[in-house]
Scaffold this active site. Sequence first.
Site, PDB file in Angstrom:
ATOM      1  N   LYS A  30       2.505   2.348   2.401  1.00  0.00           N
ATOM      2  CA  LYS A  30       2.189   3.053   3.642  1.00  0.00           C
ATOM      3  C   LYS A  30       3.298   2.743   4.650  1.00  0.00           C
ATOM      4  CE  LYS A  30      -1.824   4.525   6.115  1.00  0.00           C
ATOM      5  NZ  LYS A  30      -3.284   4.546   6.156  1.00  0.00           N
TER       6      LYS A  30
ATOM      7  N   LYS B 124       0.834  -1.206   0.000  1.00  0.00           N
ATOM      8  CA  LYS B 124       0.000   0.000   0.000  1.00  0.00           C
ATOM      9  C   LYS B 124       0.870   1.257   0.000  1.00  0.00           C
ATOM     10  CE  LYS B 124      -2.603  -0.805   3.719  1.00  0.00           C
ATOM     11  NZ  LYS B 124      -3.702  -0.604   4.679  1.00  0.00           N
TER      12      LYS B 124
HETATM   13  N1  C2G Z   1     -10.519   6.378   9.631  1.00  0.00           N
HETATM   14  C1  C2G Z   1     -11.551   7.228  10.029  1.00  0.00           C
HETATM   15  N2  C2G Z   1     -11.259   8.478  10.430  1.00  0.00           N
HETATM   16  C2  C2G Z   1      -9.972   8.911  10.464  1.00  0.00           C
HETATM   17  C3  C2G Z   1      -8.918   8.055  10.077  1.00  0.00           C
HETATM   18  C4  C2G Z   1      -9.218   6.774   9.658  1.00  0.00           C
HETATM   19  O1  C2G Z   1     -12.733   6.840   9.999  1.00  0.00           O
HETATM   20  N3  C2G Z   1      -9.721  10.186  10.882  1.00  0.00           N
HETATM   21  C5  C2G Z   1     -10.869   5.026   9.188  1.00  0.00           C
HETATM   22  C6  C2G Z   1     -10.463   4.752   7.748  1.00  0.00           C
HETATM   23  O2  C2G Z   1     -11.466   5.224   6.856  1.00  0.00           O
HETATM   24  C7  C2G Z   1     -10.357   3.226   7.736  1.00  0.00           C
HETATM   25  C8  C2G Z   1      -9.920   2.909   9.176  1.00  0.00           C
HETATM   26  O3  C2G Z   1     -10.177   4.088   9.964  1.00  0.00           O
HETATM   27  O4  C2G Z   1     -11.633   2.637   7.484  1.00  0.00           O
HETATM   28  C9  C2G Z   1      -8.464   2.550   9.262  1.00  0.00           C
HETATM   29  O5  C2G Z   1      -7.725   3.615   8.719  1.00  0.00           O
HETATM   30  P1  C2G Z   1      -6.230   3.301   8.219  1.00  0.00           P
HETATM   31  O6  C2G Z   1      -5.501   2.588   9.293  1.00  0.00           O
HETATM   32  O7  C2G Z   1      -5.657   4.557   7.639  1.00  0.00           O
HETATM   33  O8  C2G Z   1      -6.532   2.244   7.066  1.00  0.00           O
HETATM   34  P2  C2G Z   1      -6.016   2.267   5.548  1.00  0.00           P
HETATM   35  O9  C2G Z   1      -4.556   2.474   5.530  1.00  0.00           O
HETATM   36  O10 C2G Z   1      -6.907   3.195   4.826  1.00  0.00           O
HETATM   37  O11 C2G Z   1      -6.250   0.740   5.099  1.00  0.00           O
HETATM   38  O12 C2G Z   1      -7.956  -2.779   2.420  1.00  0.00           O
HETATM   39  C10 C2G Z   1      -8.253  -1.537   3.029  1.00  0.00           C
HETATM   40  C11 C2G Z   1      -7.016  -0.898   3.605  1.00  0.00           C
HETATM   41  O13 C2G Z   1      -6.268  -1.832   4.369  1.00  0.00           O
HETATM   42  C12 C2G Z   1      -7.404   0.298   4.469  1.00  0.00           C
END
Ligand code: C2G
Length: 129
Positions: free
Chosen positions: A46, A44
């Site tokens: 990330k 990703k």
């Molecule tokens: N999230 C949220 N509000 C935020 C930050 C994050 O609602 N201020 C939600 C994101 O939308 C996601 C979850 O928290 O549903 C986890 O966020 P991340 O750890 O950033 O996940 P991400 O890297 O987007 O990975 O296959 C899908 C991916 O693995 C998602």
Amino acid sequence: YRRAITYGTYDLLHIGHVNLLRRIRGFSDHLIVAVSTDAFNAIKHKVCVQPYAERAEIVAALRYVDLVIPEDSWEQKRRDVVNYGIDVVVMGDDWAGKFDDLADLCDVVYLPRTEGVSTTMRKTDIIAR
Ligand code: C2G
């Protein structure tokens, strides 16, 4: 008996993550969180502060979470929905539409993100102190 699953990195757990998980558990009876492995985070593009083992254990400790599994590919969602008997896949709306292909298997719900907080902001906040 409604079973939900959600996917994410969950690095430096913050209120945005907790708000999402609490809301999901509010309309389901069982919540699985698939936490991205370090290898999948590389896919990703990330960068993570905490290793998978730590992120997984912290999420597993939350009252809203019933099971944590590793997320190591984009494709595993379909398999997870079938294998775990999932009724609804839920994600924050930064992913809106991205997983609608699962709609033949289960409900797909996107919830509004929590504004003003992100792992990146947390990191810069801490450095700026
Ligand atoms: N999230 C949220 N509000 C935020 C930050 C994050 O609602 N201020 C939600 C994101 O939308 C996601 C979850 O928290 O549903 C986890 O966020 P991340 O750890 O950033 O996940 P991400 O890297 O987007 O990975 O296959 C899908 C991916 O693995 C998602």
